[in-house]
Design a protein around this motif. Sequence first.
Motif, PDB file in Angstrom:
ATOM      1  N   ILE A 255       0.844  -1.205   0.000  1.00 27.53           N
ATOM      2  CA  ILE A 255       0.000   0.000   0.000  1.00 27.53           C
ATOM      3  C   ILE A 255       0.874   1.247   0.000  1.00 27.53           C
ATOM      4  N   SER A 256       1.971   1.194   0.748  1.00 29.83           N
ATOM      5  CA  SER A 256       2.909   2.319   0.768  1.00 29.83           C
ATOM      6  C   SER A 256       3.532   2.536  -0.607  1.00 29.83           C
ATOM      7  N   LEU A 257       3.831   1.410  -1.296  1.00 32.05           N
ATOM      8  CA  LEU A 257       4.368   1.498  -2.656  1.00 32.05           C
ATOM      9  C   LEU A 257       3.343   2.140  -3.584  1.00 32.05           C
ATOM     10  N   GLY A 258       2.058   1.823  -3.355  1.00 37.23           N
ATOM     11  CA  GLY A 258       1.007   2.468  -4.132  1.00 37.23           C
ATOM     12  C   GLY A 258       0.963   3.965  -3.897  1.00 37.23           C
ATOM     13  N   ALA A 259       1.193   4.369  -2.626  1.00 38.46           N
ATOM     14  CA  ALA A 259       1.246   5.805  -2.333  1.00 38.46           C
ATOM     15  C   ALA A 259       2.374   6.467  -3.100  1.00 38.46           C
TER      16      ALA A 259
ATOM     17  N   VAL B  18      -2.475   3.808 -14.399  1.00 38.18           N
ATOM     18  CA  VAL B  18      -2.994   2.474 -14.733  1.00 38.18           C
ATOM     19  C   VAL B  18      -1.958   1.399 -14.443  1.00 38.18           C
ATOM     20  N   ILE B  19      -0.679   1.689 -14.697  1.00 38.77           N
ATOM     21  CA  ILE B  19       0.364   0.696 -14.416  1.00 38.77           C
ATOM     22  C   ILE B  19       0.462   0.464 -12.911  1.00 38.77           C
ATOM     23  N   GLU B  20       0.306   1.542 -12.138  1.00 35.68           N
ATOM     24  CA  GLU B  20       0.384   1.414 -10.680  1.00 35.68           C
ATOM     25  C   GLU B  20      -0.740   0.517 -10.164  1.00 35.68           C
ATOM     26  N   VAL B  21      -1.964   0.747 -10.679  1.00 37.04           N
ATOM     27  CA  VAL B  21      -3.099  -0.089 -10.250  1.00 37.04           C
ATOM     28  C   VAL B  21      -2.826  -1.556 -10.577  1.00 37.04           C
ATOM     29  N   LEU B  22      -2.326  -1.808 -11.811  1.00 37.22           N
ATOM     30  CA  LEU B  22      -2.065  -3.195 -12.220  1.00 37.22           C
ATOM     31  C   LEU B  22      -1.019  -3.850 -11.323  1.00 37.22           C
ATOM     32  N   THR B  23       0.084  -3.138 -11.061  1.00 36.19           N
ATOM     33  CA  THR B  23       1.149  -3.766 -10.257  1.00 36.19           C
ATOM     34  C   THR B  23       0.662  -4.021  -8.842  1.00 36.19           C
ATOM     35  N   ILE B  24      -0.138  -3.087  -8.289  1.00 42.04           N
ATOM     36  CA  ILE B  24      -0.624  -3.310  -6.920  1.00 42.04           C
ATOM     37  C   ILE B  24      -1.539  -4.525  -6.886  1.00 42.04           C
ATOM     38  N   VAL B  25      -2.409  -4.666  -7.905  1.00 35.17           N
ATOM     39  CA  VAL B  25      -3.290  -5.840  -7.952  1.00 35.17           C
ATOM     40  C   VAL B  25      -2.462  -7.120  -7.976  1.00 35.17           C
ATOM     41  N   ILE B  26      -1.424  -7.149  -8.813  1.00 32.11           N
ATOM     42  CA  ILE B  26      -0.604  -8.364  -8.915  1.00 32.11           C
ATOM     43  C   ILE B  26       0.130  -8.621  -7.599  1.00 32.11           C
ATOM     44  N   PHE B  27       0.693  -7.556  -6.993  1.00 32.14           N
ATOM     45  CA  PHE B  27       1.409  -7.714  -5.719  1.00 32.14           C
ATOM     46  C   PHE B  27       0.487  -8.252  -4.634  1.00 32.14           C
ATOM     47  N   VAL B  28      -0.736  -7.656  -4.545  1.00 35.10           N
ATOM     48  CA  VAL B  28      -1.667  -8.086  -3.497  1.00 35.10           C
ATOM     49  C   VAL B  28      -2.082  -9.535  -3.731  1.00 35.10           C
ATOM     50  N   ALA B  29      -2.317  -9.908  -5.006  1.00 30.41           N
ATOM     51  CA  ALA B  29      -2.691 -11.293  -5.297  1.00 30.41           C
ATOM     52  C   ALA B  29      -1.591 -12.251  -4.857  1.00 30.41           C
ATOM     53  N   VAL B  30      -0.331 -11.875  -5.104  1.00 30.33           N
ATOM     54  CA  VAL B  30       0.792 -12.743  -4.696  1.00 30.33           C
ATOM     55  C   VAL B  30       0.882 -12.821  -3.181  1.00 30.33           C
ATOM     56  N   ILE B  31       0.747 -11.671  -2.490  1.00 30.01           N
ATOM     57  CA  ILE B  31       0.901 -11.662  -1.034  1.00 30.01           C
ATOM     58  C   ILE B  31      -0.219 -12.431  -0.356  1.00 30.01           C
ATOM     59  N   LEU B  32      -1.456 -12.315  -0.864  1.00 31.92           N
ATOM     60  CA  LEU B  32      -2.566 -13.044  -0.250  1.00 31.92           C
ATOM     61  C   LEU B  32      -2.364 -14.547  -0.358  1.00 31.92           C
ATOM     62  N   ARG B  33      -1.629 -15.005  -1.386  1.00 26.53           N
ATOM     63  CA  ARG B  33      -1.432 -16.445  -1.553  1.00 26.53           C
ATOM     64  C   ARG B  33      -0.170 -16.935  -0.868  1.00 26.53           C
ATOM     65  N   THR B  34       0.747 -16.040  -0.487  1.00 26.23           N
ATOM     66  CA  THR B  34       1.991 -16.521   0.138  1.00 26.23           C
ATOM     67  C   THR B  34       2.058 -16.082   1.598  1.00 26.23           C
ATOM     68  N   THR B  35       2.842 -15.047   1.897  1.00 26.07           N
ATOM     69  CA  THR B  35       3.032 -14.686   3.300  1.00 26.07           C
ATOM     70  C   THR B  35       2.902 -13.182   3.508  1.00 26.07           C
ATOM     71  N   HIS B  36       2.508 -12.793   4.736  1.00 23.21           N
ATOM     72  CA  HIS B  36       2.319 -11.381   5.064  1.00 23.21           C
ATOM     73  C   HIS B  36       3.553 -10.746   5.674  1.00 23.21           C
ATOM     74  N   ILE B  37       4.402 -11.571   6.274  1.00 20.02           N
ATOM     75  CA  ILE B  37       5.443 -11.030   7.155  1.00 20.02           C
ATOM     76  C   ILE B  37       6.788 -11.051   6.450  1.00 20.02           C
ATOM     77  N   ASP B  38       7.444  -9.906   6.464  1.00 18.59           N
ATOM     78  CA  ASP B  38       8.815  -9.831   5.955  1.00 18.59           C
ATOM     79  C   ASP B  38       9.752 -10.166   7.109  1.00 18.59           C
ATOM     80  N   GLU B  39      10.391 -11.354   7.018  1.00 20.17           N
ATOM     81  CA  GLU B  39      11.181 -11.819   8.169  1.00 20.17           C
ATOM     82  C   GLU B  39      12.578 -11.234   8.214  1.00 20.17           C
TER      83      GLU B  39
END
Lengths: 177, 147
Positions: free
Chosen positions: A29-33, A56-77
């Motif tokens: 979300i910060s990257l979207g900002a 439009v590119i920003e919206v697309l990349t955020i959608v792809i990033f969120v889709a990847v994060i929802l399927r993998t992990t939330h926490i940056d270790e």
Amino acid sequence: MIELYLFLVFTIIAAIVATEIKDLLAAVISLGAVGFSVAIIFVLIQAPDLAIVQIVIEVLTIVIFVAVILRTTHIDETIGKKLSGTHIFSIVLYAVFALLFLIVIFRSFQEMPDFGNPIMRVASEYIRLGLPQTGGANIVADVILDFRALDTLGEATVLFTAVIGVVALMRKSGRKK
Amino acid sequence: MSTRQGMSLIVKTVTNIIVGFIFIYGVYIILHGHLTPGGGFAGGVIIAGAFILRFLAFGSGAKSEKKSLNTASMFESAGGILFIGIAILGLLLAGTFFLNFLPKGTPFYLLSAGIIPLCNIAISIKVGAGLFSIFLALAAMKYVMED
């Protein structure tokens, strides 16, 4: 011009937050900002063509990033861990090179012309001849599709190569079981 | 089509209403690329966004994903060939690659600026289909992982 500097500072702060926050969804979300404030900066310096593409590119990349994060992990270790010796060494090295770069770039920035006065004469030629020679009212379209269409062909080739790369990497057939 | 696929009913209804408007807006941006800000690249990405929105809201199976990926790849190649074809047509008709060989028309009218609108359309097909096929390839990765 004060709002331009406001958005620039906001962009830098959002970028730092995006790298330092522990929750990856918040980082996206910060990257979207960052992306949207860059789009606003494009509008402020009167480049609406770039602003549309940026949004439009920003919206697309955020959608792809969120889709990847929802399927993998939330926490940056990697954030918040104790730094090792090599980490500290690379940070110091980075700081030294950044300082050297700033010293060198400071001298060349002083010799740059003012905002809106390009160094190269070719820009004013494009503006003068754009409408009479191509008939297109949008000067950006005149430049990228008539005067410099070969560059656009190269850009299209880059995108084509990227698509081929992604489709080839993600293909199902030919993958070892 | 099962109702469990994709997102909730609210998202599906809103998507049904809004996706056509997004598509039309993308077409507007492309066709007015030589008159107003925008052009083939931005319009193509907006059209790809409309397809991605529909895809995310309704979901789809592995088989139709594969089929869509093939179609999108085909459209992308067609857009690239169209763009180069316009360029080579300039070479054949007047001897210069990418020559603006069509009549210029009256400025500020929709049918003006020679080949620039045609190039915008070709680029929009190429960019839109390319981005959508990248998205489909990333989405189809799920089924590859499951196998």
